[in-house]
Structure formats: structure tokens, C-alpha cells
Design a protein around this motif. Structure first.
Motif, PDB file in Angstrom:
ATOM      1  N   UNK A 110      41.041  27.633  41.625  1.00  0.00           N
ATOM      2  CA  UNK A 110      40.463  28.478  42.676  1.00  0.00           C
ATOM      3  C   UNK A 110      38.949  28.483  42.553  1.00  0.00           C
ATOM      4  N   UNK A 111      38.287  28.500  43.682  1.00  0.00           N
ATOM      5  CA  UNK A 111      36.826  28.545  43.699  1.00  0.00           C
ATOM      6  C   UNK A 111      36.344  28.869  45.107  1.00  0.00           C
ATOM      7  N   UNK A 112      35.160  29.484  45.207  1.00  0.00           N
ATOM      8  CA  UNK A 112      34.455  29.649  46.484  1.00  0.00           C
ATOM      9  C   UNK A 112      33.050  29.110  46.275  1.00  0.00           C
ATOM     10  N   UNK A 147      30.507  31.433  43.964  1.00  0.00           N
ATOM     11  CA  UNK A 147      30.794  32.873  43.975  1.00  0.00           C
ATOM     12  C   UNK A 147      32.083  33.241  43.259  1.00  0.00           C
ATOM     13  N   UNK A 148      32.974  32.279  43.064  1.00  0.00           N
ATOM     14  CA  UNK A 148      34.282  32.571  42.450  1.00  0.00           C
ATOM     15  C   UNK A 148      34.768  31.296  41.781  1.00  0.00           C
ATOM     16  N   UNK A 149      35.381  31.424  40.595  1.00  0.00           N
ATOM     17  CA  UNK A 149      35.856  30.243  39.872  1.00  0.00           C
ATOM     18  C   UNK A 149      37.031  30.607  38.984  1.00  0.00           C
ATOM     19  N   UNK A 150      38.164  29.942  39.227  1.00  0.00           N
ATOM     20  CA  UNK A 150      39.362  30.053  38.389  1.00  0.00           C
ATOM     21  C   UNK A 150      39.702  31.494  38.018  1.00  0.00           C
ATOM     22  N   UNK A 190      40.712  39.273  32.039  1.00  0.00           N
ATOM     23  CA  UNK A 190      41.456  39.765  33.189  1.00  0.00           C
ATOM     24  C   UNK A 190      40.992  39.043  34.444  1.00  0.00           C
ATOM     25  N   UNK A 191      41.929  38.672  35.310  1.00  0.00           N
ATOM     26  CA  UNK A 191      41.605  37.911  36.505  1.00  0.00           C
ATOM     27  C   UNK A 191      41.147  38.839  37.625  1.00  0.00           C
ATOM     28  N   UNK A 192      40.197  38.366  38.426  1.00  0.00           N
ATOM     29  CA  UNK A 192      39.702  39.107  39.585  1.00  0.00           C
ATOM     30  C   UNK A 192      40.410  38.626  40.836  1.00  0.00           C
ATOM     31  N   UNK A 193      40.638  39.554  41.754  1.00  0.00           N
ATOM     32  CA  UNK A 193      41.238  39.202  43.038  1.00  0.00           C
ATOM     33  C   UNK A 193      40.322  38.235  43.799  1.00  0.00           C
ATOM     34  N   UNK A 238      35.409  36.529  39.481  1.00  0.00           N
ATOM     35  CA  UNK A 238      34.371  36.851  40.462  1.00  0.00           C
ATOM     36  C   UNK A 238      33.005  36.667  39.800  1.00  0.00           C
ATOM     37  N   UNK A 239      32.185  35.772  40.368  1.00  0.00           N
ATOM     38  CA  UNK A 239      30.869  35.479  39.793  1.00  0.00           C
ATOM     39  C   UNK A 239      29.730  36.155  40.538  1.00  0.00           C
ATOM     40  N   UNK A 240      30.035  36.907  41.581  1.00  0.00           N
ATOM     41  CA  UNK A 240      28.970  37.429  42.443  1.00  0.00           C
ATOM     42  C   UNK A 240      28.049  38.412  41.728  1.00  0.00           C
ATOM     43  N   UNK A 241      28.537  39.045  40.660  1.00  0.00           N
ATOM     44  CA  UNK A 241      27.686  40.001  39.933  1.00  0.00           C
ATOM     45  C   UNK A 241      26.829  39.316  38.863  1.00  0.00           C
ATOM     46  N   UNK A 242      27.066  38.035  38.622  1.00  0.00           N
ATOM     47  CA  UNK A 242      26.259  37.294  37.648  1.00  0.00           C
ATOM     48  C   UNK A 242      24.922  36.889  38.252  1.00  0.00           C
ATOM     49  N   UNK A 243      23.946  36.594  37.403  1.00  0.00           N
ATOM     50  CA  UNK A 243      22.657  36.105  37.870  1.00  0.00           C
ATOM     51  C   UNK A 243      22.810  34.720  38.494  1.00  0.00           C
TER      52      UNK A 243
END
Length: 346
Positions: free
Chosen positions: A107-109, A151-154, A34-37, A157-162
Motif C-alpha cells: 500500500x502507498x499514496x 503520504x502513506x506506505x505499507x 500498529x497499522x494506520x488506516x 501514515x507519513x503525513x505527520x513526518x517531516x
């Protein structure tokens, strides 16, 4: 003449209720796709200043870059390059924008720092600052973007990852592009003390220690720690000492509580063009009050100005009287860079 056969009706006359085909349970071993906003902006993670770096296998150590903190937003509609305070500076960094476009992701941040280098290969804030044009200007020399977090990729949301996972994905994303303006900020496999000593020996500003097991958290929470060889902070210009030309030195102010107080002066590190620009700006901000904008007991011939212009100053410490020691001018800060004026600890 043969009759055309009728198509099978979609709905049959039947007493039996219509049921969809049973859905199988999802295999828990399969990833959830599922994609994250995608957020419009993420408040940056900030470094906590400490005298010594933390040690241990859970910490990674990077060089502290002397530039502008930026985030690159790669979006379906285009590229945005935002300052630490959320201002759009895309048009000031065309090489970085092109490097982001060449990454080929939807998409990426990406979090990082724009830098320029002096003749000895050290990142130099004053060079970068002087290369930036006016409100709609661009850099006169190509800047590089040292990327250190993702922090974000395609759509995810990666912010909760280590951090160790985020940096692995970041390195894969930007590696193999030697001519790109976007570079990976390497972590060094040494102790914090060893890297800090080496950075000071080479005239660098210091190091950053980051906890590999933490998520990306906005604010100054201690997940990231900075250790400086030379202290560098932002101060107000509150006046200047007269001279036959532009000025002899700048008078500096910092916050003590809600009040701006005098913390000393700086008379080195200027270029003639910068001195002329500063003098012109200060002339428009002359203080009209009967008392100086800061408490002052000295006897120098000072022209006081409203505490509006923010400058970056290098210094070696504080005197017993609470004044800067061995100060040197680095450059003028902009409000868009979220320059935080130094606050004296009570």
C-alpha cells in the motif's frame, strides 16, 4: 488391553483463579508497528505563488512541472490514479499504472505530476492535454509520473513526518528502476535564486520551494511556494472574434468577486485541430442574452458564449487597464483537473 491415556484437561478444578502470563513492558526504543488506516483520498498540498523563492537551509528546490497533478494509490485491490479533484483517471495512464504495480509494495499514496516532454526535453502541458482521449480515453503517447512526495506506505501514515523524511523514503521506494514511468523529482542543492534563474534561462515554467521540516498539510498554507518565469493561469472563454475560418481570437474572462469580467483576448498558440474543436464547442454555448456575459466596451465583431469552457493561458503580466499582456494559448482544462479560474485581487 492397554487403556488410552486421557489428555490433560484444559481447565482444572481449583480454588486458585486463572491468570495469564505477565506481559513485559514494551521497550520504548522499539518502534510502534500498529497499522494506520489508509485514507481513500488526501486533499493535496498546494503551492502559494510568490515573486521570489524563500532562502535558507530548511528549503528544498525542485523544477515546476508543467502537467497534470495526480496521486497514485496502491491498494490491496489494485491501483487508482486520482486527479487533484479526486476523479479516477487510472485508465488514461496505463504506463504509470504499470510502473506503480512494479514497485512491489502492499500500500502507498504517492503525490506527483504526469508530464510529457517537447523536442527540447521540457515538460509541456499542451502536449499532455492533447494526448488524452475522451471520457474513457487513454494517452496516445506514454506519460511519465514525476513523484515528489509520499503520504502513506505499507500501512503507515507519513503525513505527520517531516518532508525530508518522506522524500528519503520515496527515493528509496522508486530508485533503481530506469525503465519505469515513475521517476523521482530531484531537488537541487543550490539557492532558490540560482535555480530560478537557471530554469528561466532554459525556458522552463519556474520552480517550487518546499519547507523540509513541515508535515504534509492539505491546502495552500505556504509550506510549498511556487515562483514562475512565465505566468500561467486558467480563464473562461466568454466569446470569440469572427474570421473566415474558425476564429481570430478568444475573448477571456476571470472572476472579480462573484462576477465574471473581461480580461483580454488570446490569438496565438493554437493548432488547427484545436481551433476546430473549440469552435464546435463554442457554437453549442452561444450566449442568448441581450447583453454580453461580461461588460465590454470594444468594437470588435464578437460572438459571445456562456462562460463554461476553461483554458490555460500563458502571459507576461497585466496592462494598466487590467488586461492580459502577451498572452498565448496552452490548452483546454477539464473540470476533473480542478481547474481554478483566475480571481482578480480586489
Amino acid at each position: 488391553m492397554a487403556r488410552t491415556p486421557r489428555s490433560k484437561p484444559l481447565l482444572q478444578d481449583s480454588d486458585a483463579p486463572i491468570r495469564s502470563k505477565p506481559r513485559r513492558r514494551r521497550d520504548p526504543a522499539q518502534p510502534n508497528l500498529l497499522l494506520d488506516h489508509m485514507p481513500r483520498r488526501i486533499e493535496p498540498s498546494l503551492c502559494l505563488l510568490k515573486a521570489k523563492p524563500p532562502e535558507g537551509p530548511d528549503w528544498a528546490y525542485e523544477i515546476k512541472w508543467d502537467g497534470y497533478r495526480l496521486s497514485i494509490h496502491i491498494e490491496p485491490k489494485g491501483i487508482r490514479i486520482l486527479t487533484k479533484n479526486g476523479h479516477d483517471w487510472t485508465n488514461r495512464f496505463p504506463e504509470i499504472e504499470e510502473g506503480a504495480r512494479e514497485l512491489g509494495v502492499a500500500s502507498a499514496i504517492i503525490d506527483g505530476e504526469a508530464v510529457m516532454y517537447d523536442d527540447q526535453g521540457r515538460s509541456d502541458f499542451s502536449l499532455l492535454q492533447s494526448s488524452l482521449g475522451g471520457r474513457a480515453g487513454k494517452t496516445t503517447s506514454p506519460a511519465q509520473f514525476m513523484a515528489f512526495d509520499l503520504m502513506y506506505l505499507d500501512g503507515h501514515d507519513l503525513t505527520k513526518m517531516e518532508l525530508r523524511v518522506r522524500r528519503h523514503l520515496l527515493e528509496e521506494l522508486i530508485s533503481g528502476r530506469p525503465d519505469s514511468a515513475i521517476k523521482f523529482s530531484e531537488a537541487f542543492h543550490v539557492t532558490g535564486a540560482e535555480l530560478f534563474r537557471a530554469s528561466c534561462d532554459h525556458g522552463l515554467e519556474g520552480i517550487i520551494a518546499k519547507h523540509l521540516g513541515r508535515p504534509y498539510r492539505s491546502g495552500r498554507l505556504g509550506d510549498w511556494v511556487k515562483v514562475k518565469c512565465i505566468q500561467s493561469e486558467s480563464f473562461f472563454i466568454v466569446g470569440y472574434e469572427r474570421s473566415a475560418g474558425t476564429f481570430r481570437s478568444l475573448m477571456l474572462g476571470a472572476y472579480r468577486g462573484d462576477q465574471v469580467v473581461y480580461v483580454g483576448s488570446v490569438g496565438t498558440g493554437f493548432k488547427m485541430r484545436e481551433m476546430s474543436q473549440l469552435r464546435s464547442m463554442m457554437n453549442k454555448l452561444r450566449w442568448t442574452g441581450k447583453k454580453p456575459p461580461v461588460p465590454y466596451a470594444g468594437k470588435r465583431d464578437i460572438v459571445w458564449v456562456a462562460p463554461t469552457i476553461i483554458v490555460e493561458i500563458e502571459f507576461r503580466g497585466w496592462t494598466s487597464e487590467g488586461k492580459l499582456r502577451h498572452s498565448s494559448y496552452k490548452g483546454r482544462r477539464k473540470i476533473q483537473d480542478n481547474a481554478a479560474v483566475y480571481r482578480i485581487k480586489e
